[in-house]
Design a protein around this motif. Structure first.
Motif, PDB file in Angstrom:
ATOM      1  N   TRP A 120       0.837  -1.211   0.000  1.00 53.60           N
ATOM      2  CA  TRP A 120       0.000   0.000   0.000  1.00 53.60           C
ATOM      3  C   TRP A 120       0.867   1.255   0.000  1.00 53.60           C
ATOM      4  O   TRP A 120       0.610   2.212  -0.750  1.00 53.60           O
ATOM      5  N   LEU A 121       1.908   1.267   0.822  1.00 55.10           N
ATOM      6  CA  LEU A 121       2.761   2.450   0.930  1.00 55.10           C
ATOM      7  C   LEU A 121       3.502   2.709  -0.376  1.00 55.10           C
ATOM      8  O   LEU A 121       3.588   3.858  -0.839  1.00 55.10           O
ATOM      9  N   ALA A 122       4.033   1.664  -0.994  1.00 53.09           N
ATOM     10  CA  ALA A 122       4.747   1.830  -2.261  1.00 53.09           C
ATOM     11  C   ALA A 122       3.824   2.403  -3.331  1.00 53.09           C
ATOM     12  O   ALA A 122       4.194   3.345  -4.059  1.00 53.09           O
ATOM     13  N   GLN A 123       2.619   1.876  -3.426  1.00 46.48           N
ATOM     14  CA  GLN A 123       1.670   2.364  -4.423  1.00 46.48           C
ATOM     15  C   GLN A 123       1.256   3.808  -4.125  1.00 46.48           C
ATOM     16  O   GLN A 123       1.108   4.622  -5.050  1.00 46.48           O
ATOM     17  N   SER A 124       1.090   4.133  -2.856  1.00 44.31           N
ATOM     18  CA  SER A 124       0.684   5.488  -2.469  1.00 44.31           C
ATOM     19  C   SER A 124       1.778   6.501  -2.765  1.00 44.31           C
ATOM     20  O   SER A 124       1.495   7.624  -3.220  1.00 44.31           O
ATOM     21  N   LEU A 125       3.037   6.128  -2.535  1.00 44.39           N
ATOM     22  CA  LEU A 125       4.136   7.047  -2.832  1.00 44.39           C
ATOM     23  C   LEU A 125       4.297   7.240  -4.333  1.00 44.39           C
ATOM     24  O   LEU A 125       4.644   8.334  -4.799  1.00 44.39           O
ATOM     25  N   ARG A 128      15.081   7.527   7.615  1.00 44.99           N
ATOM     26  CA  ARG A 128      14.534   8.848   7.887  1.00 44.99           C
ATOM     27  C   ARG A 128      13.162   8.756   8.537  1.00 44.99           C
ATOM     28  O   ARG A 128      12.720   9.708   9.191  1.00 44.99           O
ATOM     29  N   TYR A 129      12.489   7.631   8.348  1.00 45.86           N
ATOM     30  CA  TYR A 129      11.121   7.494   8.871  1.00 45.86           C
ATOM     31  C   TYR A 129      10.921   6.045   9.289  1.00 45.86           C
ATOM     32  O   TYR A 129      11.172   5.122   8.512  1.00 45.86           O
ATOM     33  N   GLU A 130      10.463   5.853  10.535  1.00 41.02           N
ATOM     34  CA  GLU A 130      10.213   4.517  11.058  1.00 41.02           C
ATOM     35  C   GLU A 130       8.729   4.324  11.348  1.00 41.02           C
ATOM     36  O   GLU A 130       8.097   5.177  11.970  1.00 41.02           O
ATOM     37  N   ILE A 131       8.199   3.203  10.889  1.00 39.19           N
ATOM     38  CA  ILE A 131       6.801   2.837  11.121  1.00 39.19           C
ATOM     39  C   ILE A 131       6.781   1.455  11.761  1.00 39.19           C
ATOM     40  O   ILE A 131       7.424   0.527  11.260  1.00 39.19           O
ATOM     41  N   VAL A 132       6.073   1.318  12.870  1.00 37.27           N
ATOM     42  CA  VAL A 132       5.938   0.022  13.529  1.00 37.27           C
ATOM     43  C   VAL A 132       4.495  -0.443  13.401  1.00 37.27           C
ATOM     44  O   VAL A 132       3.558   0.315  13.669  1.00 37.27           O
ATOM     45  N   LEU A 133       4.326  -1.699  12.974  1.00 36.65           N
ATOM     46  CA  LEU A 133       2.992  -2.275  12.854  1.00 36.65           C
ATOM     47  C   LEU A 133       2.739  -3.236  14.009  1.00 36.65           C
ATOM     48  O   LEU A 133       3.637  -3.986  14.416  1.00 36.65           O
ATOM     49  N   LEU A 134       1.516  -3.193  14.532  1.00 33.87           N
ATOM     50  CA  LEU A 134       1.112  -4.054  15.640  1.00 33.87           C
ATOM     51  C   LEU A 134      -0.227  -4.691  15.326  1.00 33.87           C
ATOM     52  O   LEU A 134      -1.029  -4.141  14.561  1.00 33.87           O
ATOM     53  N   LEU A 160       8.520   2.232  20.871  1.00 29.57           N
ATOM     54  CA  LEU A 160       7.438   2.847  20.097  1.00 29.57           C
ATOM     55  C   LEU A 160       7.415   4.362  20.247  1.00 29.57           C
ATOM     56  O   LEU A 160       6.897   5.064  19.385  1.00 29.57           O
ATOM     57  N   GLN A 161       7.958   4.855  21.343  1.00 29.64           N
ATOM     58  CA  GLN A 161       7.951   6.299  21.564  1.00 29.64           C
ATOM     59  C   GLN A 161       8.962   7.027  20.686  1.00 29.64           C
ATOM     60  O   GLN A 161       8.898   8.253  20.544  1.00 29.64           O
ATOM     61  N   GLY A 162       9.883   6.284  20.089  1.00 33.44           N
ATOM     62  CA  GLY A 162      10.903   6.916  19.258  1.00 33.44           C
ATOM     63  C   GLY A 162      10.672   6.794  17.776  1.00 33.44           C
ATOM     64  O   GLY A 162      11.488   7.288  16.988  1.00 33.44           O
ATOM     65  N   VAL A 163       9.580   6.157  17.368  1.00 36.19           N
ATOM     66  CA  VAL A 163       9.306   6.007  15.933  1.00 36.19           C
ATOM     67  C   VAL A 163       8.359   7.110  15.480  1.00 36.19           C
ATOM     68  O   VAL A 163       7.695   7.765  16.294  1.00 36.19           O
ATOM     69  N   GLN A 164       8.288   7.318  14.163  1.00 36.30           N
ATOM     70  CA  GLN A 164       7.440   8.383  13.638  1.00 36.30           C
ATOM     71  C   GLN A 164       5.964   8.002  13.608  1.00 36.30           C
ATOM     72  O   GLN A 164       5.099   8.866  13.715  1.00 36.30           O
ATOM     73  N   GLN A 165       5.654   6.690  13.459  1.00 27.17           N
ATOM     74  CA  GLN A 165       4.248   6.304  13.373  1.00 27.17           C
ATOM     75  C   GLN A 165       4.055   4.861  13.816  1.00 27.17           C
ATOM     76  O   GLN A 165       4.875   3.990  13.507  1.00 27.17           O
ATOM     77  N   VAL A 166       2.957   4.633  14.531  1.00 32.71           N
ATOM     78  CA  VAL A 166       2.516   3.286  14.881  1.00 32.71           C
ATOM     79  C   VAL A 166       1.229   3.008  14.110  1.00 32.71           C
ATOM     80  O   VAL A 166       0.330   3.852  14.060  1.00 32.71           O
ATOM     81  N   LEU A 186       0.696  10.012   4.805  1.00 36.61           N
ATOM     82  CA  LEU A 186       1.445  10.313   3.581  1.00 36.61           C
ATOM     83  C   LEU A 186       1.945  11.749   3.571  1.00 36.61           C
ATOM     84  O   LEU A 186       3.045  12.028   3.068  1.00 36.61           O
ATOM     85  N   ASP A 187       1.175  12.679   4.117  1.00 33.99           N
ATOM     86  CA  ASP A 187       1.652  14.066   4.215  1.00 33.99           C
ATOM     87  C   ASP A 187       2.878  14.156   5.108  1.00 33.99           C
ATOM     88  O   ASP A 187       3.844  14.868   4.801  1.00 33.99           O
ATOM     89  N   ASP A 188       2.847  13.426   6.215  1.00 32.04           N
ATOM     90  CA  ASP A 188       3.979  13.453   7.140  1.00 32.04           C
ATOM     91  C   ASP A 188       5.208  12.832   6.498  1.00 32.04           C
ATOM     92  O   ASP A 188       6.323  13.380   6.593  1.00 32.04           O
ATOM     93  N   ILE A 189       5.023  11.703   5.825  1.00 28.93           N
ATOM     94  CA  ILE A 189       6.162  11.061   5.148  1.00 28.93           C
ATOM     95  C   ILE A 189       6.721  11.972   4.068  1.00 28.93           C
ATOM     96  O   ILE A 189       7.944  12.150   3.950  1.00 28.93           O
ATOM     97  N   THR A 190       5.850  12.557   3.271  1.00 25.13           N
ATOM     98  CA  THR A 190       6.293  13.446   2.190  1.00 25.13           C
ATOM     99  C   THR A 190       7.115  14.603   2.723  1.00 25.13           C
ATOM    100  O   THR A 190       8.161  14.955   2.157  1.00 25.13           O
ATOM    101  N   SER A 191       6.652  15.208   3.819  1.00 25.57           N
ATOM    102  CA  SER A 191       7.402  16.340   4.388  1.00 25.57           C
ATOM    103  C   SER A 191       8.781  15.914   4.893  1.00 25.57           C
ATOM    104  O   SER A 191       9.752  16.646   4.745  1.00 25.57           O
ATOM    105  N   LYS A 192       8.853  14.703   5.458  1.00 23.95           N
ATOM    106  CA  LYS A 192      10.144  14.211   5.966  1.00 23.95           C
ATOM    107  C   LYS A 192      11.076  13.856   4.810  1.00 23.95           C
ATOM    108  O   LYS A 192      12.291  14.070   4.887  1.00 23.95           O
ATOM    109  N   LEU A 193      10.525  13.300   3.736  1.00 22.91           N
ATOM    110  CA  LEU A 193      11.370  12.924   2.613  1.00 22.91           C
ATOM    111  C   LEU A 193      11.940  14.153   1.872  1.00 22.91           C
ATOM    112  O   LEU A 193      13.056  14.110   1.368  1.00 22.91           O
TER     113      LEU A 193
END
Length: 330
Positions: A69-74, A158-164, A188-194, A321-328
């Motif tokens: 999903w992320l690859a297609q969205s980017l 540059r961006y870390e995402i953890v899935l649970l 989890l407190q140090g990653v950009q998104q859960v 996606l807005d957050d990832i885009t701004s970081k990239l």
């Protein structure tokens, strides 16, 4: 032993005689991460930014559908992403580009799913840095998505995402092997998104986490590619085979679709053989797509797999996606 451990990991209490090994795991993993943080072990340099989508718990979080999903969205946002993966269970040891013609034994089951559905270049290998460089040099990608690799600290990110998982959460809260965690919950407190995979009856939450659903309502024949809505099998008795991190969730998905399921759980990443798919009758046999890519040589007309795709509410997808885009671009 594996099934017994899983039950204990996701029960309230740890496996008491494994607690000393968990302390040792915590010490060694902490020293390793600290060595990278202090520059004792060098973090590699790459010419493009890296997004890591990973786990702090063992298996069953929907990471592969999320990465697709992320690859297609980017791509829709005019990036040129590429995916790197370890290729769990793959025969190859060195980093290499993977195509749809690469065999499951050679590339790994999850790797083939990324290739078939992601629509972007994929490289696999135990050295994710080498795989990432291959994608930059050979495919001209401008962002790398690492499927897993949260603990692969040599890989810059540059961006870390953890899935649970929404039902399993953090299990009993202990590190391996007394519990299911690769790192403490504080990570989890140090990653950009859960991101939490929502499942029926799941109640696990985390502050500001996003909710992901897996859409799994289409059955595909392994024999000839015929596609049917899962609802076409409602009311029928079927068999089901699953070699994934949480087989019971797959069986529950089929039952929620109105199927009467006789489930057979296999170890995660197992290679199903003819005996695993034989039940002594002619009822339909369902499996996950991750298992199906390894069964093409033994497929019969009664063998089906269930497609699974990640879904988000539009507002939450845009927020991520807005957050990832701004970081990239930052």
């Amino acid at each position: 032993m594996s099934a017994w451990l899983l039950r204990r990991w996701y029960s309230p209490h740890p496996v008491w005689f494994l607690i000393p090994l968990s302390w040792l795991f915590w010490l060694l993993s902490g020293l390793r991460r600290g060595a990278y943080a202090l520059g004792i072990f060098p973090v590699a340099k790459l010419p493009v930014p890296v997004i890591v989508a990973g786990n702090i718990s063992v298996g069953g979080t929907g990471k592969t559908p999320f990465v697709i999903w992320l690859a297609q969205s980017l791509e829709q946002r005019r990036f040129k992403p590429g995916i790197v993966t370890r290729g769990y269970g793959a025969a190859m040891s060195h980093a290499r580009l993977v195509t749809a013609d690469t065999g499951a034994r050679e590339a790994g089951d999850e790797t083939l799913l990324l290739v078939r559905h992601g629509g972007v270049p994929v490289a696999a290998g135990s050295d994710r840095v080498a795989a990432a460089r291959l994608l930059v040099e050979k495919r001209g990608v401008d962002v790398i998505i690492s499927d897993d690799g949260l603990q692969h600290y040599r890989l810059p990110r540059r961006y870390e995402i953890v899935l649970l998982d929404g039902s399993r959460g953090l299990g009993n809260g202990w590190l391996l092997p007394a519990g299911p965690l690769r790192e403490r919950a504080a990570r989890l407190q140090g990653v950009q998104q859960v991101v939490i995979k929502q499942v029926p009856g799941g109640s696990f939450t985390w502050p500001e986490a996003l909710s992901m659903r897996l859409k799994a309502d289409m059955a595909v024949s392994l024999h000839d590619g015929e596609r049917k809505p899962l609802s076409a099998f409602a009311g029928q008795s079927v068999h089901a085979v699953a070699g994934i991190g949480n087989p019971e969730q797959f069986f529950a998905t089929l039952r929620a679709g109105g199927l009467a399921v006789d489930g057979r759980a296999l170890p995660d990443h197992a290679q199903p053989g003819p005996a695993d798919l034989e039940f002594g009758d002619t009822l339909p046999v369902f499996m996950t797509e991750k298992d199906a890519v390894k069964c093409t040589g033994v497929a019969l007309p009664r063998h089906w797999y269930l497609e699974a795709a990640a879904e988000f509410d539009a507002a939450e997808a845009a927020r991520l996606l807005d957050d990832i885009t701004s970081k990239l671009k930052g």
